[in-house]
Design a protein around this motif. Structure first.
Motif, PDB file in Angstrom:
ATOM      1  N   PRO A  72      26.511   0.320 -14.546  1.00  0.00           N
ATOM      2  CA  PRO A  72      26.283   1.753 -14.368  1.00  0.00           C
ATOM      3  C   PRO A  72      27.175   2.318 -13.265  1.00  0.00           C
ATOM      4  CG  PRO A  72      24.383   0.483 -13.600  1.00  0.00           C
ATOM      5  CD  PRO A  72      25.368  -0.488 -14.158  1.00  0.00           C
ATOM      6  N   PRO A  73      27.439   3.607 -13.304  1.00  0.00           N
ATOM      7  CA  PRO A  73      28.350   4.204 -12.319  1.00  0.00           C
ATOM      8  C   PRO A  73      27.820   4.208 -10.884  1.00  0.00           C
ATOM      9  CG  PRO A  73      27.518   5.877 -13.850  1.00  0.00           C
ATOM     10  CD  PRO A  73      27.007   4.559 -14.319  1.00  0.00           C
ATOM     11  N   ASN A  74      26.536   4.040 -10.695  1.00  0.00           N
ATOM     12  CA  ASN A  74      25.972   4.123  -9.342  1.00  0.00           C
ATOM     13  C   ASN A  74      25.984   2.801  -8.582  1.00  0.00           C
ATOM     14  OD1 ASN A  74      24.072   3.012 -11.072  1.00  0.00           O
ATOM     15  ND2 ASN A  74      22.324   3.873  -9.998  1.00  0.00           N
ATOM     16  N   ILE A  75      26.623   1.756  -9.105  1.00  0.00           N
ATOM     17  CA  ILE A  75      26.673   0.456  -8.434  1.00  0.00           C
ATOM     18  C   ILE A  75      28.094   0.227  -7.911  1.00  0.00           C
ATOM     19  CG2 ILE A  75      26.496  -2.040  -8.760  1.00  0.00           C
ATOM     20  CD1 ILE A  75      24.384  -1.601 -10.834  1.00  0.00           C
ATOM     21  N   PRO A  76      28.235  -0.228  -6.665  1.00  0.00           N
ATOM     22  CA  PRO A  76      29.585  -0.526  -6.147  1.00  0.00           C
ATOM     23  C   PRO A  76      30.241  -1.656  -6.945  1.00  0.00           C
ATOM     24  CG  PRO A  76      27.968  -0.435  -4.357  1.00  0.00           C
ATOM     25  CD  PRO A  76      27.203  -0.385  -5.644  1.00  0.00           C
ATOM     26  N   VAL A  77      31.550  -1.550  -7.107  1.00  0.00           N
ATOM     27  CA  VAL A  77      32.321  -2.521  -7.893  1.00  0.00           C
ATOM     28  C   VAL A  77      32.190  -3.934  -7.325  1.00  0.00           C
ATOM     29  CG1 VAL A  77      34.649  -3.133  -8.658  1.00  0.00           C
ATOM     30  CG2 VAL A  77      33.907  -0.767  -8.724  1.00  0.00           C
ATOM     31  N   ARG A  78      31.990  -4.075  -6.033  1.00  0.00           N
ATOM     32  CA  ARG A  78      31.876  -5.412  -5.439  1.00  0.00           C
ATOM     33  C   ARG A  78      30.706  -6.198  -6.039  1.00  0.00           C
ATOM     34  NH1 ARG A  78      29.919  -2.059  -1.308  1.00  0.00           N
ATOM     35  NH2 ARG A  78      27.809  -2.603  -0.641  1.00  0.00           N
ATOM     36  N   TYR A  79      29.678  -5.480  -6.560  1.00  0.00           N
ATOM     37  CA  TYR A  79      28.558  -6.169  -7.199  1.00  0.00           C
ATOM     38  C   TYR A  79      28.995  -6.834  -8.505  1.00  0.00           C
ATOM     39  CZ  TYR A  79      25.203  -4.261  -3.889  1.00  0.00           C
ATOM     40  OH  TYR A  79      24.506  -3.962  -2.751  1.00  0.00           O
ATOM     41  N   ALA A  80      29.910  -6.196  -9.219  1.00  0.00           N
ATOM     42  CA  ALA A  80      30.441  -6.798 -10.444  1.00  0.00           C
ATOM     43  C   ALA A  80      31.218  -8.066 -10.104  1.00  0.00           C
ATOM     44  CB  ALA A  80      31.318  -5.805 -11.194  1.00  0.00           C
ATOM     45  N   ASP A  81      32.038  -7.985  -9.057  1.00  0.00           N
ATOM     46  CA  ASP A  81      32.791  -9.160  -8.621  1.00  0.00           C
ATOM     47  C   ASP A  81      31.843 -10.308  -8.256  1.00  0.00           C
ATOM     48  OD1 ASP A  81      35.228  -7.881  -8.950  1.00  0.00           O
ATOM     49  OD2 ASP A  81      35.442  -7.374  -6.822  1.00  0.00           O
ATOM     50  N   ALA A  82      30.805  -9.988  -7.494  1.00  0.00           N
ATOM     51  CA  ALA A  82      29.847 -11.015  -7.064  1.00  0.00           C
ATOM     52  C   ALA A  82      29.113 -11.606  -8.264  1.00  0.00           C
ATOM     53  CB  ALA A  82      28.848 -10.416  -6.075  1.00  0.00           C
ATOM     54  N   PHE A  83      28.780 -10.766  -9.233  1.00  0.00           N
ATOM     55  CA  PHE A  83      28.078 -11.213 -10.440  1.00  0.00           C
ATOM     56  C   PHE A  83      28.941 -12.195 -11.227  1.00  0.00           C
ATOM     57  CE2 PHE A  83      26.684 -10.229 -14.898  1.00  0.00           C
ATOM     58  CZ  PHE A  83      25.411 -10.764 -14.794  1.00  0.00           C
ATOM     59  N   VAL A  84      30.206 -11.864 -11.397  1.00  0.00           N
ATOM     60  CA  VAL A  84      31.129 -12.751 -12.122  1.00  0.00           C
ATOM     61  C   VAL A  84      31.296 -14.054 -11.349  1.00  0.00           C
ATOM     62  CG1 VAL A  84      33.517 -13.049 -12.885  1.00  0.00           C
ATOM     63  CG2 VAL A  84      32.320 -10.904 -13.342  1.00  0.00           C
ATOM     64  N   TYR A  85      31.498 -13.956 -10.052  1.00  0.00           N
ATOM     65  CA  TYR A  85      31.695 -15.161  -9.241  1.00  0.00           C
ATOM     66  C   TYR A  85      30.467 -16.061  -9.283  1.00  0.00           C
ATOM     67  CZ  TYR A  85      33.211 -18.191  -5.487  1.00  0.00           C
ATOM     68  OH  TYR A  85      33.585 -19.293  -4.756  1.00  0.00           O
ATOM     69  N   LYS A  86      29.288 -15.469  -9.205  1.00  0.00           N
ATOM     70  CA  LYS A  86      28.037 -16.231  -9.248  1.00  0.00           C
ATOM     71  C   LYS A  86      27.890 -16.990 -10.576  1.00  0.00           C
ATOM     72  CE  LYS A  86      23.133 -15.408  -9.520  1.00  0.00           C
ATOM     73  NZ  LYS A  86      22.168 -14.353  -9.747  1.00  0.00           N
ATOM     74  N   ASN A  87      28.414 -16.415 -11.651  1.00  0.00           N
ATOM     75  CA  ASN A  87      28.287 -17.025 -12.984  1.00  0.00           C
ATOM     76  C   ASN A  87      29.547 -17.760 -13.408  1.00  0.00           C
ATOM     77  OD1 ASN A  87      25.584 -16.168 -14.185  1.00  0.00           O
ATOM     78  ND2 ASN A  87      26.361 -14.262 -13.288  1.00  0.00           N
ATOM     79  N   ARG A  88      30.395 -18.128 -12.463  1.00  0.00           N
ATOM     80  CA  ARG A  88      31.678 -18.762 -12.795  1.00  0.00           C
ATOM     81  C   ARG A  88      31.524 -20.076 -13.562  1.00  0.00           C
ATOM     82  NH1 ARG A  88      30.554 -19.370  -7.548  1.00  0.00           N
ATOM     83  NH2 ARG A  88      30.748 -21.413  -6.586  1.00  0.00           N
ATOM     84  N   ASP A  89      30.487 -20.863 -13.262  1.00  0.00           N
ATOM     85  CA  ASP A  89      30.294 -22.125 -13.992  1.00  0.00           C
ATOM     86  C   ASP A  89      29.990 -21.863 -15.464  1.00  0.00           C
ATOM     87  OD1 ASP A  89      30.763 -23.551 -11.680  1.00  0.00           O
ATOM     88  OD2 ASP A  89      28.644 -23.819 -11.213  1.00  0.00           O
ATOM     89  N   LYS A  90      29.111 -20.923 -15.703  1.00  0.00           N
ATOM     90  CA  LYS A  90      28.759 -20.567 -17.079  1.00  0.00           C
ATOM     91  C   LYS A  90      29.972 -20.016 -17.818  1.00  0.00           C
ATOM     92  CE  LYS A  90      24.893 -18.394 -17.763  1.00  0.00           C
ATOM     93  NZ  LYS A  90      23.863 -17.350 -17.838  1.00  0.00           N
TER      94      LYS A  90
ATOM     95  N   ILE B 197      38.391 -12.336  -9.822  1.00  0.00           N
ATOM     96  CA  ILE B 197      37.655 -12.855  -8.673  1.00  0.00           C
ATOM     97  C   ILE B 197      37.551 -14.363  -8.827  1.00  0.00           C
ATOM     98  CG2 ILE B 197      35.406 -12.436  -9.738  1.00  0.00           C
ATOM     99  CD1 ILE B 197      35.995 -12.094  -6.018  1.00  0.00           C
ATOM    100  N   GLY B 198      37.910 -15.097  -7.815  1.00  0.00           N
ATOM    101  CA  GLY B 198      37.816 -16.554  -7.862  1.00  0.00           C
ATOM    102  C   GLY B 198      38.578 -17.187  -9.008  1.00  0.00           C
ATOM    103  N   GLY B 199      39.692 -16.585  -9.407  1.00  0.00           N
ATOM    104  CA  GLY B 199      40.496 -17.114 -10.506  1.00  0.00           C
ATOM    105  C   GLY B 199      39.984 -16.731 -11.889  1.00  0.00           C
ATOM    106  N   ILE B 200      38.947 -15.925 -11.949  1.00  0.00           N
ATOM    107  CA  ILE B 200      38.391 -15.488 -13.237  1.00  0.00           C
ATOM    108  C   ILE B 200      38.784 -14.037 -13.467  1.00  0.00           C
ATOM    109  CG2 ILE B 200      36.291 -15.086 -14.570  1.00  0.00           C
ATOM    110  CD1 ILE B 200      34.984 -17.294 -12.837  1.00  0.00           C
ATOM    111  N   LYS B 201      39.501 -13.796 -14.552  1.00  0.00           N
ATOM    112  CA  LYS B 201      39.873 -12.427 -14.929  1.00  0.00           C
ATOM    113  C   LYS B 201      38.767 -11.867 -15.818  1.00  0.00           C
ATOM    114  CE  LYS B 201      44.810 -13.156 -14.714  1.00  0.00           C
ATOM    115  NZ  LYS B 201      46.064 -13.166 -15.428  1.00  0.00           N
ATOM    116  N   TYR B 202      38.462 -10.604 -15.609  1.00  0.00           N
ATOM    117  CA  TYR B 202      37.465  -9.956 -16.455  1.00  0.00           C
ATOM    118  C   TYR B 202      37.780  -8.470 -16.590  1.00  0.00           C
ATOM    119  CZ  TYR B 202      34.958  -8.055 -12.348  1.00  0.00           C
ATOM    120  OH  TYR B 202      34.602  -7.378 -11.206  1.00  0.00           O
ATOM    121  N   THR B 203      37.257  -7.888 -17.642  1.00  0.00           N
ATOM    122  CA  THR B 203      37.436  -6.466 -17.903  1.00  0.00           C
ATOM    123  C   THR B 203      36.158  -5.747 -17.490  1.00  0.00           C
ATOM    124  OG1 THR B 203      38.897  -6.960 -19.759  1.00  0.00           O
ATOM    125  CG2 THR B 203      37.958  -4.743 -19.678  1.00  0.00           C
TER     126      THR B 203
END
Length: 182
Positions: free
Chosen positions: A35-53, A6-12
């Protein structure tokens, strides 16, 4: 473990029984668990939000390391217990009490802990696989808590008296932080 970008950041991404969305930034890459009950798009948004860090850490990891080659000789629990009692003798002038019990266990977030009032020391079993100087530092650190309950100046003065290079050892131990979190 699917690899995502997401946004040029690769993650596992790992989906497992955890309460929250978690991210670990390591030299090897970015790892997110959720957790399994969260949509994958939330992981993408979380990574993107923390891209500077993430960028800051990856930049730090990209810098060449000027570390000495460390040879690790496995320490047995018996040898480690002997080291604790040897340091009790060495630190006798500071009236360090002899522990009643020394425990070893896998710990995910710390190298050791102690209960001074009950004279119990618990050491992370991962220390047995690390260079002995780190085990020595943790032993001195925990024994110093038998006299000083906090990490104030008196505590660090006592640690420094028996381990003058404690800051350097502690700094180098951070390279082993993967032992605590994997």
């Amino acid at each position: 473990m699917p690899e995502r970008e997401i946004g040029g950041i690769k993650y596992t991404l790992t989906i497992k029984n955890v309460k929250n969305l978690n991210m670990r930034i390591k030299r090897e890459g970015v790892f997110v668990s959720m957790p399994p009950n969260i949509p994958v798009r939330y992981a993408d948004a979380f990574v993107y939000k923390n891209r500077d860090k993430i960028g800051q850490y990856m930049e730090k990891y990209a810098q060449p390391q000027h570390e000495q080659l460390e040879i690790t000789v496995k320490t047995t629990q018996g040898e480690a217990v002997g080291m604790v009692y040897r340091y009790v003798e060495i630190m006798h002038e500071d009236n360090i009490p002899k522990p009643c019990e020394i425990r070893f266990k896998e710990m995910k977030t710390m190298w050791g802990n102690c209960y001074p009032q009950r004279k119990i020391i618990t050491l992370n079993s991962a220390l047995l696989d690390m260079p002995r100087e780190y085990l020595e530092y943790v032993i001195i650190h925990e024994l110093a808590h038998f006299i000083h309950k906090d990490h104030q100046k008196g505590f660090w003065n006592l640690v420094g008296k028996y381990c003058p290079e404690w800051k350097e050892r502690r700094k180098r131990m951070k390279n082993y932080a993967g032992h605590l979190r994997d």
